[in-house]
Design a protein around this motif. Structure first.
Motif, PDB file in Angstrom:
ATOM      1  N   THR A  95      -4.662  26.763 -28.013  1.00  0.00           N
ATOM      2  CA  THR A  95      -4.726  26.445 -26.585  1.00  0.00           C
ATOM      3  C   THR A  95      -5.985  26.932 -25.881  1.00  0.00           C
ATOM      4  O   THR A  95      -6.315  26.417 -24.809  1.00  0.00           O
ATOM      5  N   HIS A  96      -6.699  27.909 -26.445  1.00  0.00           N
ATOM      6  CA  HIS A  96      -7.807  28.520 -25.725  1.00  0.00           C
ATOM      7  C   HIS A  96      -9.007  28.795 -26.631  1.00  0.00           C
ATOM      8  O   HIS A  96      -8.873  28.916 -27.856  1.00  0.00           O
ATOM      9  N   VAL A 150     -11.551  31.887 -26.854  1.00  0.00           N
ATOM     10  CA  VAL A 150     -11.488  33.282 -26.402  1.00  0.00           C
ATOM     11  C   VAL A 150     -12.718  34.038 -26.879  1.00  0.00           C
ATOM     12  O   VAL A 150     -13.059  33.987 -28.071  1.00  0.00           O
ATOM     13  N   SER A 187     -10.976  33.886 -21.091  1.00  0.00           N
ATOM     14  CA  SER A 187     -10.656  32.813 -22.018  1.00  0.00           C
ATOM     15  C   SER A 187     -10.696  31.468 -21.284  1.00  0.00           C
ATOM     16  O   SER A 187     -10.518  31.403 -20.064  1.00  0.00           O
ATOM     17  N   VAL A 188     -10.950  30.411 -22.039  1.00  0.00           N
ATOM     18  CA  VAL A 188     -11.092  29.083 -21.445  1.00  0.00           C
ATOM     19  C   VAL A 188     -10.034  28.168 -22.052  1.00  0.00           C
ATOM     20  O   VAL A 188      -9.913  28.072 -23.280  1.00  0.00           O
ATOM     21  N   ASP A 189      -9.280  27.506 -21.188  1.00  0.00           N
ATOM     22  CA  ASP A 189      -8.287  26.552 -21.643  1.00  0.00           C
ATOM     23  C   ASP A 189      -8.983  25.365 -22.303  1.00  0.00           C
ATOM     24  O   ASP A 189      -9.891  24.757 -21.724  1.00  0.00           O
ATOM     25  N   ILE A 190      -8.566  25.037 -23.525  1.00  0.00           N
ATOM     26  CA  ILE A 190      -9.219  23.959 -24.266  1.00  0.00           C
ATOM     27  C   ILE A 190      -9.111  22.636 -23.508  1.00  0.00           C
ATOM     28  O   ILE A 190     -10.073  21.853 -23.442  1.00  0.00           O
ATOM     29  N   ARG A 245      -9.038  22.188 -20.402  1.00  0.00           N
ATOM     30  CA  ARG A 245      -9.989  22.187 -19.286  1.00  0.00           C
ATOM     31  C   ARG A 245     -11.394  21.870 -19.786  1.00  0.00           C
ATOM     32  O   ARG A 245     -12.157  21.180 -19.118  1.00  0.00           O
ATOM     33  N   TYR A 291      -4.934  37.601 -26.687  1.00  0.00           N
ATOM     34  CA  TYR A 291      -5.382  36.267 -26.293  1.00  0.00           C
ATOM     35  C   TYR A 291      -5.846  35.441 -27.495  1.00  0.00           C
ATOM     36  O   TYR A 291      -5.936  34.217 -27.389  1.00  0.00           O
TER      37      TYR A 291
END
Length: 309
Positions: free
Chosen positions: A253-254, A256, A265-268, A270, A236
């Protein structure tokens, strides 16, 4: 022997029936002299003809039965032999596949260990062959991105970073940049050049935005190694842009959590859509709030977005 006796007995029966049919026909011919004889001869003719007609049908049926039985036996033998061959083939293939799988596992494990050794050598043996090999493997495994390699902070006070880019065709580049990603200078390291001379040029570039007197070479290489090791262990975290110790890694993209805490992990995108998401996450006891805030700020800076908090 039994089959031969059976054939002899069958021959006797056929001969007897044939002789009986012929006798009946002869007798029928002899009885044609009077009216009673005509009726009797008709019966005998029919009987004799029936016997003689039955014999070919019987023989044909018998031959067909024998042929069917013979074909059935041959088919069963063929099926049995084919089954044995298939079973033997499957066993051989099973053994071969197990050998191949074991060989593949061993090779992948060896390569994985070799990768980690190459990453460790970044600090122990900082020369062009060692560093280029480590970056080459990182590039092949997708640990780093070719358009933006991992970066390491070399001046905490002024927030100056050195980004390490690698391309199979163009080699190694060290890019001195600010926290916002503004490039100060790019130094290309070509094979044959002394690492010391290259780092002197990088140090001069860093001094454009800071007041450091000397570049912490060991700290920089240790940070680069840490980025590669984290990305190597956690898919990830690939391709990795930056580590925000002690918990969060930034990718294109994330965000982590790489510390094994189990935080998803968090979507950037979002993070920037939901303005209060980062704030709510920072309030969780298992989240390192400072590390998360830094990761969000890094993602915002490198993607040219306004931070959500």
């Amino acid at each position: 022997m039994r089959m031969r006796n059976g054939r002899i007995a069958l021959g006797v029966v056929i001969s007897t029936l044939t002789l009986a049919g012929v006798v009946l026909l002869v007798v029928a011919l002899a009885l044609t002299s009077d009216s009673l004889g005509e009726w009797g001869s008709g019966v005998l003719v029919n009987a004799g003809a029936s016997v003689l007609l039955i014999l070919p049908v019987y023989l044909l049926t018998k031959r067909l039965d024998d042929r069917i039985n013979r074909v059935g036996n041959e088919t069963r033998r063929s099926v049995s032999e084919l089954t044995d061959r298939v079973s033997s083939f499957e066993q051989d293939m099973g053994r071969k596949l197990e050998d191949v799988a074991a060989s593949v596992r061993e090779r992948l494990m060896t390569e994985r260990k070799r990768d980690l050794v190459a990453f460790e050598s970044l600090v122990d043996s900082p020369n062009y062959p060692v560093i280029s090999e480590a970056l080459r493997r990182a590039d092949e495994l997708g640990l780093i991105a070719r358009d933006r390699g991992p970066r390491v902070c070399v001046d905490d006070y002024w927030n100056v970073f050195i980004r390490t880019d690698f391309h199979p065709l163009y080699g190694i580049k060290f890019v001195a940049e600010t926290a916002s990603g503004t490039e100060l200078n790019t130094v290309t390291w070509k094979e044959g050049q002394e690492f010391q001379e290259v780092l002197v040029r990088v140090g001069r570039a860093v001094q454009r935005a800071s007041d450091i007197e000397s570049l912490d070479l060991r700290g920089f290489l240790a940070g680069l190694r840490h980025c590669l090791v984290v990305a190597h262990h956690d898919p990830y975290c690939r391709p990795i842009w930056q580590l925000c110790s002690p918990q969060w890694a930034v990718t294109p993209t994330h965000l982590v959590a790489y510390d094994g805490s189990g935080i998803p992990s968090v979507d950037i995108q979002r993070v920037f859509r939901e303005q209060d998401l980062a704030g709510r996450m920072s309030g969780e006891r298992w989240v390192d709030a400072d590390s998360l805030r830094e990761a969000v700020s890094v993602a915002a800076a490198l993607q040219k977005m306004d931070p959500p908090f």
